[in-house]
Design a protein around this motif. Structure first.
Motif, PDB file in Angstrom:
ATOM      1  N   LEU A  50       0.866  -1.166   0.000  1.00 48.58           N
ATOM      2  CA  LEU A  50       0.000   0.000   0.000  1.00 48.58           C
ATOM      3  C   LEU A  50       0.904   1.218   0.000  1.00 48.58           C
ATOM      4  CD1 LEU A  50      -2.713   1.461   0.585  1.00 48.58           C
ATOM      5  CD2 LEU A  50      -2.321   1.025   2.966  1.00 48.58           C
ATOM      6  N   GLU A  75       9.575   6.577   2.601  1.00 47.73           N
ATOM      7  CA  GLU A  75       9.680   5.823   3.848  1.00 47.73           C
ATOM      8  C   GLU A  75       8.968   4.498   3.674  1.00 47.73           C
ATOM      9  OE1 GLU A  75       9.443   9.644   6.751  1.00 47.73           O
ATOM     10  OE2 GLU A  75       8.723   7.746   7.556  1.00 47.73           O
ATOM     11  N   VAL A  77       7.658   0.952   5.445  1.00 42.11           N
ATOM     12  CA  VAL A  77       7.354   0.232   6.682  1.00 42.11           C
ATOM     13  C   VAL A  77       6.939  -1.176   6.277  1.00 42.11           C
ATOM     14  CG1 VAL A  77       5.872   0.132   8.686  1.00 42.11           C
ATOM     15  CG2 VAL A  77       6.578   2.323   7.809  1.00 42.11           C
ATOM     16  N   ALA A  79       5.351  -4.615   7.477  1.00 43.45           N
ATOM     17  CA  ALA A  79       4.564  -5.156   8.588  1.00 43.45           C
ATOM     18  C   ALA A  79       5.224  -6.411   9.129  1.00 43.45           C
ATOM     19  CB  ALA A  79       3.151  -5.478   8.107  1.00 43.45           C
ATOM     20  N   SER A  80       5.192  -6.563  10.447  1.00 45.36           N
ATOM     21  CA  SER A  80       5.856  -7.724  11.056  1.00 45.36           C
ATOM     22  C   SER A  80       5.213  -9.031  10.635  1.00 45.36           C
ATOM     23  CB  SER A  80       5.803  -7.652  12.580  1.00 45.36           C
ATOM     24  OG  SER A  80       5.932  -6.347  13.008  1.00 45.36           O
ATOM     25  N   ARG A  91      12.553   0.800  12.387  1.00 46.57           N
ATOM     26  CA  ARG A  91      12.527   1.830  11.351  1.00 46.57           C
ATOM     27  C   ARG A  91      13.901   2.071  10.750  1.00 46.57           C
ATOM     28  NH1 ARG A  91       7.966   5.189  10.662  1.00 46.57           N
ATOM     29  NH2 ARG A  91       7.182   3.883  12.268  1.00 46.57           N
ATOM     30  N   TYR A 124       5.015   7.123   1.112  1.00 46.87           N
ATOM     31  CA  TYR A 124       5.020   6.185   2.238  1.00 46.87           C
ATOM     32  C   TYR A 124       4.594   4.820   1.733  1.00 46.87           C
ATOM     33  CZ  TYR A 124       4.996  10.508   4.923  1.00 46.87           C
ATOM     34  OH  TYR A 124       5.283  11.739   5.428  1.00 46.87           O
ATOM     35  N   GLN A 126       3.864   0.905   2.510  1.00 54.70           N
ATOM     36  CA  GLN A 126       3.547  -0.034   3.588  1.00 54.70           C
ATOM     37  C   GLN A 126       3.464  -1.422   2.954  1.00 54.70           C
ATOM     38  OE1 GLN A 126       2.388   1.027   6.905  1.00 54.70           O
ATOM     39  NE2 GLN A 126       2.507  -1.117   7.465  1.00 54.70           N
ATOM     40  N   LEU A 128       2.325  -4.976   3.167  1.00 50.68           N
ATOM     41  CA  LEU A 128       1.370  -5.700   3.985  1.00 50.68           C
ATOM     42  C   LEU A 128       1.607  -7.199   3.969  1.00 50.68           C
ATOM     43  CD1 LEU A 128      -1.760  -3.681   2.926  1.00 50.68           C
ATOM     44  CD2 LEU A 128      -0.538  -3.516   5.059  1.00 50.68           C
TER      45      LEU A 128
END
Lengths: 258, 337
Positions: A50, A75, A77, A79-80, A91, A124, A126, A128
């Motif tokens: 995303l 940036e 990120v 997800a764990s 981060r 950003y 993400q 998933l």
């Protein structure tokens, strides 16, 4: 142990039932999320990312701006729960930072940053779910999110991961395949046929590399078609919402984007 | 989290909420929630997952508070820091897209604050599920609950706890069976035992020895058609109600971001409902500057309990619906083969 999983069997099928050059199921969701100026959720099979784009807007830190162009900030990120085993990624993780830097350097020449001096474009990402070809999915999703945000770019950027199993090249790899065979991620601009990114961390024979590069260019054109369709569908939806009285006619007078 | 608004805007919202009848910017009543949409099973690689959004526009899926929750089970040995009955660990991650105005340090601080609240409430021993043991005394499951905030349009605590509850409801613990190796006098190697029954008492133990010792050394995962048992005590997980306080006496629920900025004092009341009639206050936090008298507090908690009960029963019926939907889909696709 169970039977060994074949990367490519004699009948030409891969471990998930695809053919050699077959790409996974592509699904694109361009609906607006939160406060983002543009966002896109894209999945290649089970790999889902995303991307939200904010900008061009005033930079958070004046020191990071350029006087003649926009600053691009990426940036990422992860997800764990995105992979099979849970791994908490901080981060400042070097791998994640490298990933973000790769995406930034891919888009820097493509985005028309000279139109927005002293401003900032935030991307950003993400991640998933990960099932192989994460960089490919991130780059494709970023392209769509940037277009959705209305940020001018020279062209689409379509990325695809290719690998070689003994002598047979394959496209759009899953985790199983990525762990097993040498692979390279290539990002191309489909109109100009120029390559924006080539990244590889395994060892690959030079001749196979040439083959893969050509294949990736063709695959990029296919992805370009799909992405273009998604964008046009979204635009048609927005136009229909804005002018409900307008007749639903086929857009012959629109500019052909080829 | 609170967006900065001007004094005039803040006063406008406060006056609107305090008037009779109370006015909110989107026309809701004081106790109305925005539309909540919930989907379970969104992360197939996780043992349980849920995606929840509050206040998302149904026409174009935009806006709203969106949380993605997923649970993962990992095996831990007791020596490496596990607890004998298993452990529950919760983490909250904020996507930078959700808080585009915050610097990364501020984002880390916010993440830390949210994690503390969620973790301390959900990892409490009173909520601990029973079936996280594998081999008593040696191996157990570590349940990691990860919550990712994808966007924030107010009322983040309620959303976090609801998403956590839905993901925990959806969690399936894989079935295990432990293996005990016994050197038989005649020489064969292993014997598998279910549960704790020791049906052969060795001749050396006395009849007074009623300890139930297991000599299990390892375990195996059973190959079942489903992904495992549901997590024990899944009706017990709490829900949170955020009461946004308006001095002197009123409160309202489900604040949007501007409303949160206008009503600074918040009370979080986290309730669990172990049985139909009983309720338990699992946690309470007061956020923001301001003070409340103790009589006011008592009434507020009672009212919060009523709201929490409604929310809890609505959430229960929704997750049960989701279970049916997903099993239905699976059953349909299986029958179509």
């Amino acid at each position: 142990m169970g039977s060994r999983i074949e990367i490519l069997n004699e009948a030409g099928f891969r471990s998930d039932g695809r053919r050699q050059f077959e790409l996974r199921d592509l699904s694109i969701d361009l609906s607006k999320r939160g406060e983002a100026d543009g966002s896109a959720q894209l999945s290649h099979g089970l790999t889902q990312v995303l991307v939200s784009v904010h900008g061009p807007r005033e930079a958070k830190m004046r020191s990071h701006t350029f006087h003649d162009r926009a600053n691009i900030n990426v940036e990422v990120v992860v997800a764990s729960f995105s992979t099979g085993e849970r791994r908490k990624r901080l981060r400042g993780d070097k791998r994640v930072l490298e990933f973000a830097a790769t995406i930034k350097s891919t888009f820097e020449p493509v985005i028309r940053t000279s139109l927005y001096p002293r401003s900032q474009i935030d991307i950003y990402v993400q991640v998933l779910q990960q099932d192989g070809s994460t960089l490919q999915a991130c780059i494709n999703a970023t392209t769509l999110a940037l277009i959705n945000a209305g940020i001018p770019m020279s062209d689409f950027v379509c990325a695809v991961t290719g690998g070689v199993h003994s002598t047979s090249p394959m496209l759009d790899l899953t985790t199983l395949e990525e762990n097993d065979i040498p692979h390279v991620t290539v990002a191309v601009m489909p109109k100009s046929k120029k390559v924006v990114l080539v990244t590889m961390e395994t060892r690959l024979h030079v001749e196979r590399f040439q083959e893969l590069l050509n294949l990736a260019r063709d695959a990029g054109a296919i992805l370009h078609q799909e992405m273009r369709e998604a964008i046009l569908e979204r635009s048609a939806g927005l136009i229909a919402m804005a002018e409900p009285g307008m007749k639903q006619s086929k857009g012959d007078e629109d500019v052909v984007m080829d | 989290m609170a967006s900065s608004i001007s004094k005039a805007e803040s006063a406008y919202i406060q006056v609107g909420l305090a008037s009779t009848p109370p006015h909110r910017l989107d026309g809701r009543a004081l106790n109305d929630f925005r539309t909540i949409s919930l989907e379970t099973g969104v992360a197939p690689l996780a043992n349980g997952s849920a995606r929840l959004s509050i206040g998302r526009n149904p026409h174009d899926n935009s806006g709203g508070t969106e949380i993605l929750a997923a649970t993962k089970l990992e095996v831990e040995t007791i020596e490496d820091g596990g607890a004998d009955g298993g452990r529950v660990v919760c983490t909250v991650t904020c996507s930078p897209a959700a808080y585009p105005h915050l610097s990364s340090n501020a984002l880390e601080d916010l993440q830390h604050d949210l994690t503390i609240v969620v973790h301390q409430t959900l990892s409490h021993p009173s909520l601990h599920p029973d079936n996280l043991k594998i081999i008593p005394g040696k191996k157990s499951w570590l349940l990691s609950l990860d919550l990712v905030i994808l966007s924030d349009a107010g009322n983040i605590y309620d959303a976090l706890f609801m998403a956590a509850r839905a993901a925990l409801w959806d969690t399936k613990v894989p079935k295990t069976r432990f293996i005990e190796y016994k050197a038989k006098k005649t020489g064969s190697t292993s014997k598998e035992k279910d549960g704790m029954d020791v049906d052969e008492t060795p001749a050396t133990t006395s009849g007074f020895d009623t300890r139930q010792l297991t000599n299990a050394t390892d375990f195996e995962l059973l190959d079942y058609w489903d992904e495992g048992d549901v997590l024990d005590g899944r009706e017990l997980w709490p829900v949170c109600i955020t009461l946004n306080l308006l001095p002197p006496a009123a409160h309202f629920l489900d604040a949007t971001q501007v409303e949160e900025a206008a009503a600074l004092l918040k009370i979080l009341a986290i309730f669990a409902f172990p049985a139909v009639q009983s309720s338990r206050l699992q946690g309470m936090h007061m956020l923001g500057p301001g003070e409340v008298t103790s009589t006011q507090m008592k009434t507020l908690i009672k009212e919060a309990e009523i709201h929490a009960r409604e929310l809890s029963s609505a959430l229960n019926s929704k997750v049960k619906d989701e279970d049916v939907r997903r099993n239905q889909k699976a059953a349909d696709s299986f029958s179509r083969r």
